[in-house]
Each structure stands twice: as structure tokens, then as C-alpha cells.
Design a protein around this motif. Structure first.
Motif, mmCIF file in Angstrom:
data_model
loop_
_atom_site.group_PDB
_atom_site.id
_atom_site.type_symbol
_atom_site.label_atom_id
_atom_site.label_comp_id
_atom_site.label_asym_id
_atom_site.label_seq_id
_atom_site.Cartn_x
_atom_site.Cartn_y
_atom_site.Cartn_z
ATOM 1 N N ALA A 27 30.793 31.039 31.894
ATOM 2 C CA ALA A 27 29.582 31.643 32.297
ATOM 3 C C ALA A 27 29.460 32.694 33.481
ATOM 4 C CB ALA A 27 28.511 30.438 32.673
ATOM 5 N N LEU A 28 30.451 32.367 34.499
ATOM 6 C CA LEU A 28 30.592 33.500 35.428
ATOM 7 C C LEU A 28 31.287 34.797 34.687
ATOM 8 C CD1 LEU A 28 31.593 31.058 38.178
ATOM 9 C CD2 LEU A 28 29.698 32.405 38.346
ATOM 10 N N SER A 29 32.130 34.695 34.158
ATOM 11 C CA SER A 29 32.672 35.778 33.790
ATOM 12 C C SER A 29 31.951 36.791 32.769
ATOM 13 C CB SER A 29 34.175 35.703 33.044
ATOM 14 O OG SER A 29 33.887 34.864 31.971
ATOM 15 N N SER A 30 30.918 36.192 32.066
ATOM 16 C CA SER A 30 30.043 36.792 31.001
ATOM 17 C C SER A 30 29.097 37.564 31.845
ATOM 18 C CB SER A 30 29.408 35.928 30.430
ATOM 19 O OG SER A 30 28.252 35.339 30.953
ATOM 20 N N LEU A 31 28.805 37.447 33.303
ATOM 21 C CA LEU A 31 27.829 38.222 34.176
ATOM 22 C C LEU A 31 28.649 39.824 34.341
ATOM 23 C CD1 LEU A 31 26.769 35.499 36.239
ATOM 24 C CD2 LEU A 31 25.676 36.523 34.318
ATOM 25 N N TYR A 32 30.032 39.725 33.962
ATOM 26 C CA TYR A 32 30.675 41.097 34.748
ATOM 27 C C TYR A 32 31.094 41.908 33.436
ATOM 28 C CZ TYR A 32 31.420 38.749 38.831
ATOM 29 O OH TYR A 32 31.140 38.156 40.268
ATOM 30 N N SER A 33 31.359 43.092 33.784
ATOM 31 C CA SER A 33 31.685 44.162 32.793
ATOM 32 C C SER A 33 33.114 43.988 32.220
ATOM 33 C CB SER A 33 31.582 45.559 33.512
ATOM 34 O OG SER A 33 32.319 46.373 32.668
ATOM 35 N N THR A 34 33.245 44.424 31.010
ATOM 36 C CA THR A 34 34.526 44.628 30.337
ATOM 37 C C THR A 34 35.317 45.330 31.175
ATOM 38 O OG1 THR A 34 33.912 46.429 28.990
ATOM 39 C CG2 THR A 34 33.847 44.248 28.111
ATOM 40 N N ASN A 35 34.979 46.189 32.221
ATOM 41 C CA ASN A 35 35.738 46.874 32.935
ATOM 42 C C ASN A 35 35.591 46.659 34.386
ATOM 43 O OD1 ASN A 35 36.596 49.000 30.808
ATOM 44 N ND2 ASN A 35 34.434 49.400 30.765
ATOM 45 N N ALA A 36 35.340 45.502 34.877
ATOM 46 C CA ALA A 36 35.136 44.931 36.054
ATOM 47 C C ALA A 36 36.280 45.022 36.823
ATOM 48 C CB ALA A 36 34.309 43.515 36.127
ATOM 49 N N PHE A 37 36.330 45.373 38.300
ATOM 50 C CA PHE A 37 37.184 45.151 39.453
ATOM 51 C C PHE A 37 36.621 44.291 40.017
ATOM 52 C CE2 PHE A 37 39.239 49.606 39.792
ATOM 53 C CZ PHE A 37 39.809 49.540 38.673
ATOM 54 N N PHE A 38 37.340 43.035 40.507
ATOM 55 C CA PHE A 38 36.678 41.803 41.371
ATOM 56 C C PHE A 38 37.793 41.535 42.495
ATOM 57 C CE2 PHE A 38 36.564 37.526 41.885
ATOM 58 C CZ PHE A 38 35.475 36.826 41.953
ATOM 59 N N PHE A 39 37.307 41.725 43.583
ATOM 60 C CA PHE A 39 38.111 41.309 44.704
ATOM 61 C C PHE A 39 37.417 39.887 45.456
ATOM 62 C CE2 PHE A 39 40.077 45.168 45.767
ATOM 63 C CZ PHE A 39 41.258 44.927 45.811
ATOM 64 N N GLY A 40 38.059 38.813 45.252
ATOM 65 C CA GLY A 40 37.405 37.736 45.691
ATOM 66 C C GLY A 40 37.805 37.181 47.002
ATOM 67 N N SER A 41 38.393 35.792 47.149
ATOM 68 C CA SER A 41 38.629 35.268 48.458
ATOM 69 C C SER A 41 40.257 35.443 48.460
ATOM 70 C CB SER A 41 38.171 33.992 48.417
ATOM 71 O OG SER A 41 38.677 33.315 47.270
ATOM 72 N N ASN A 42 40.742 36.091 47.802
ATOM 73 C CA ASN A 42 42.163 36.209 47.979
ATOM 74 C C ASN A 42 42.604 37.837 47.901
ATOM 75 O OD1 ASN A 42 43.006 36.989 45.337
ATOM 76 N ND2 ASN A 42 42.683 34.900 44.728
ATOM 77 N N PRO A 43 43.844 38.344 48.389
ATOM 78 C CA PRO A 43 43.916 39.481 48.074
ATOM 79 C C PRO A 43 44.068 40.373 46.924
ATOM 80 C CG PRO A 43 45.582 38.531 49.461
ATOM 81 C CD PRO A 43 44.868 37.657 48.827
ATOM 82 N N ARG A 44 44.426 39.640 45.740
ATOM 83 C CA ARG A 44 44.650 40.188 44.439
ATOM 84 C C ARG A 44 43.321 40.763 43.845
ATOM 85 N NH1 ARG A 44 46.027 36.713 38.983
ATOM 86 N NH2 ARG A 44 45.939 38.289 37.619
ATOM 87 N N LEU A 45 43.510 41.765 43.299
ATOM 88 C CA LEU A 45 42.589 42.499 42.454
ATOM 89 C C LEU A 45 42.542 41.784 41.021
ATOM 90 C CD1 LEU A 45 40.355 44.750 41.847
ATOM 91 C CD2 LEU A 45 42.434 46.304 41.168
ATOM 92 N N TYR A 46 41.558 41.351 40.484
ATOM 93 C CA TYR A 46 41.163 40.927 39.116
ATOM 94 C C TYR A 46 40.478 41.949 38.361
ATOM 95 C CZ TYR A 46 42.748 36.467 41.074
ATOM 96 O OH TYR A 46 43.630 35.257 41.773
ATOM 97 N N ARG A 47 40.933 42.139 37.155
ATOM 98 C CA ARG A 47 40.306 43.137 36.284
ATOM 99 C C ARG A 47 39.690 42.634 35.255
ATOM 100 N NH1 ARG A 47 43.875 48.495 36.776
ATOM 101 N NH2 ARG A 47 41.835 49.120 35.364
ATOM 102 N N GLY A 48 38.473 42.984 34.603
ATOM 103 C CA GLY A 48 37.754 42.814 33.488
ATOM 104 C C GLY A 48 37.371 41.215 33.274
ATOM 105 N N ARG A 49 36.781 40.875 32.226
ATOM 106 C CA ARG A 49 36.157 39.418 32.284
ATOM 107 C C ARG A 49 37.238 38.338 32.187
ATOM 108 N NH1 ARG A 49 32.072 41.134 27.899
ATOM 109 N NH2 ARG A 49 30.724 42.045 29.028
ATOM 110 N N ASP A 50 38.489 38.761 31.681
ATOM 111 C CA ASP A 50 39.456 37.827 31.741
ATOM 112 C C ASP A 50 39.993 37.441 33.119
ATOM 113 O OD1 ASP A 50 39.393 37.312 28.677
ATOM 114 O OD2 ASP A 50 41.102 38.690 28.546
ATOM 115 N N GLY A 51 40.161 38.718 33.769
ATOM 116 C CA GLY A 51 40.522 38.504 35.087
ATOM 117 C C GLY A 51 39.688 37.663 35.989
ATOM 118 N N VAL A 52 38.314 37.965 35.798
ATOM 119 C CA VAL A 52 37.087 37.095 36.593
ATOM 120 C C VAL A 52 37.217 35.746 35.971
ATOM 121 C CG1 VAL A 52 34.669 36.778 36.727
ATOM 122 C CG2 VAL A 52 35.595 39.156 36.507
ATOM 123 N N ALA A 53 37.511 35.386 34.724
ATOM 124 C CA ALA A 53 37.591 33.875 34.450
ATOM 125 C C ALA A 53 38.754 33.358 35.132
ATOM 126 C CB ALA A 53 37.848 33.823 33.096
#
Length: 128
Positions: A27-53
Motif C-alpha cells: 500500500a505504501l509503495s503504491s503511493l510512489y512514482s516508478t521513478n521515486a528516490f527514497f531516503f528514509g531512516s537509514n543512509p541507503r537510497l532506495y529507488r522506485g516502488r520496489d525499493g520503497v517496498a
């Protein structure tokens, strides 16, 4: 700040908080673009919906997590672009002290729907 932009952001925040309360990575990843960049609570950059999930699936399985947005600022930066900044208080009762972070999102219109294309969380405590 336009009322339409406020409504768009409010709807995304409501869905985001509902998904976070269930730790529902799909549900959360569905709110993001297929081209999303995601910096959360750790130093890693997650990319796209798969990264967000992947990020949300990697979080601890808290029993009753919740998130509350405050100090929300919204600016319509273009016809298909909204900028949002807020403070988020995460309540993880009995499992860790409350966590308060600064959050910014860039939201774009993608295939007719509004999606988060850039998510950046940072410490509320000063770093310098």
C-alpha cells in the motif's frame, strides 16, 4: 498554496498514515512514482516502488505503529508538481521512544495520478 494542492497532499498523507499503521509495504509503495528516490531512516537510497517496498518490508514489525504529520507546508510548483514539507511524529508505543523527523516530498502527476517522486526524511535534531 492552492486548495487543490492541499487536498491532494492531505489525501496522500491519509493513505500513507493508514499504510504505515499496518506496515503495509504494498500500500505504501503504491503511493510512489516508478521513478521515486527514497531516503528514509537509514543512509541507503532506495529507488522506485520496489525499493520503497523493500524499505518498508525491512522495518521492525512494531505492534501498533502510527505516524502524525504536523507543520505541513504545501506549494504547487507547477501544473504537475507539488512540493511538501512537514514534521512527522512516529509513535511506537512500548517499543522505542517516539521518533520525530523532518520530511519532504516532491509529488508529480504520473499517468493521471499523483505520486511521490522524492521522499527525504532527516533528523529533527540539528546536525551542526
Amino acid at each position: 498554496m492552492s486548495n487543490e494542492a492541499d487536498e491532494i497532499v492531505s489525501a496522500i498523507i491519509a493513505k500513507w498514515c493508514a499504510g504505515f499503521a499496518r506496515l503495509d509495504a504494498a500500500a505504501l509503495s503504491s503511493l510512489y512514482s516508478t521513478n521515486a528516490f527514497f531516503f528514509g531512516s537509514n543512509p541507503r537510497l532506495y529507488r522506485g516502488r520496489d525499493g520503497v517496498a523493500e524499505y518498508f518490508n525491512g522495518l521492525p514489525r512494531w505492534r501498533k505503529p502510527s505516524a502524525a504529520f504536523s507543520e505541513v507546508q504545501v506549494v504547487r510548483a507547477g501544473p504537475d508538481l507539488i512540493n511538501m514539507a512537514a514534521t512527522i511524529s512516529f509513535d511506537l508505543p512500548g517499543e522505542r521512544p517516539d521518533l520525530i523527523v523532518k520530511m519532504s516530498w516532491v509529488i508529480i502527476r504520473e499517468a493521471g495520478d499523483w505520486k511521490i517522486v522524492n521522499h527525504h526524511a532527516s533528523s529533527q535534531a540539528p546536525l551542526i
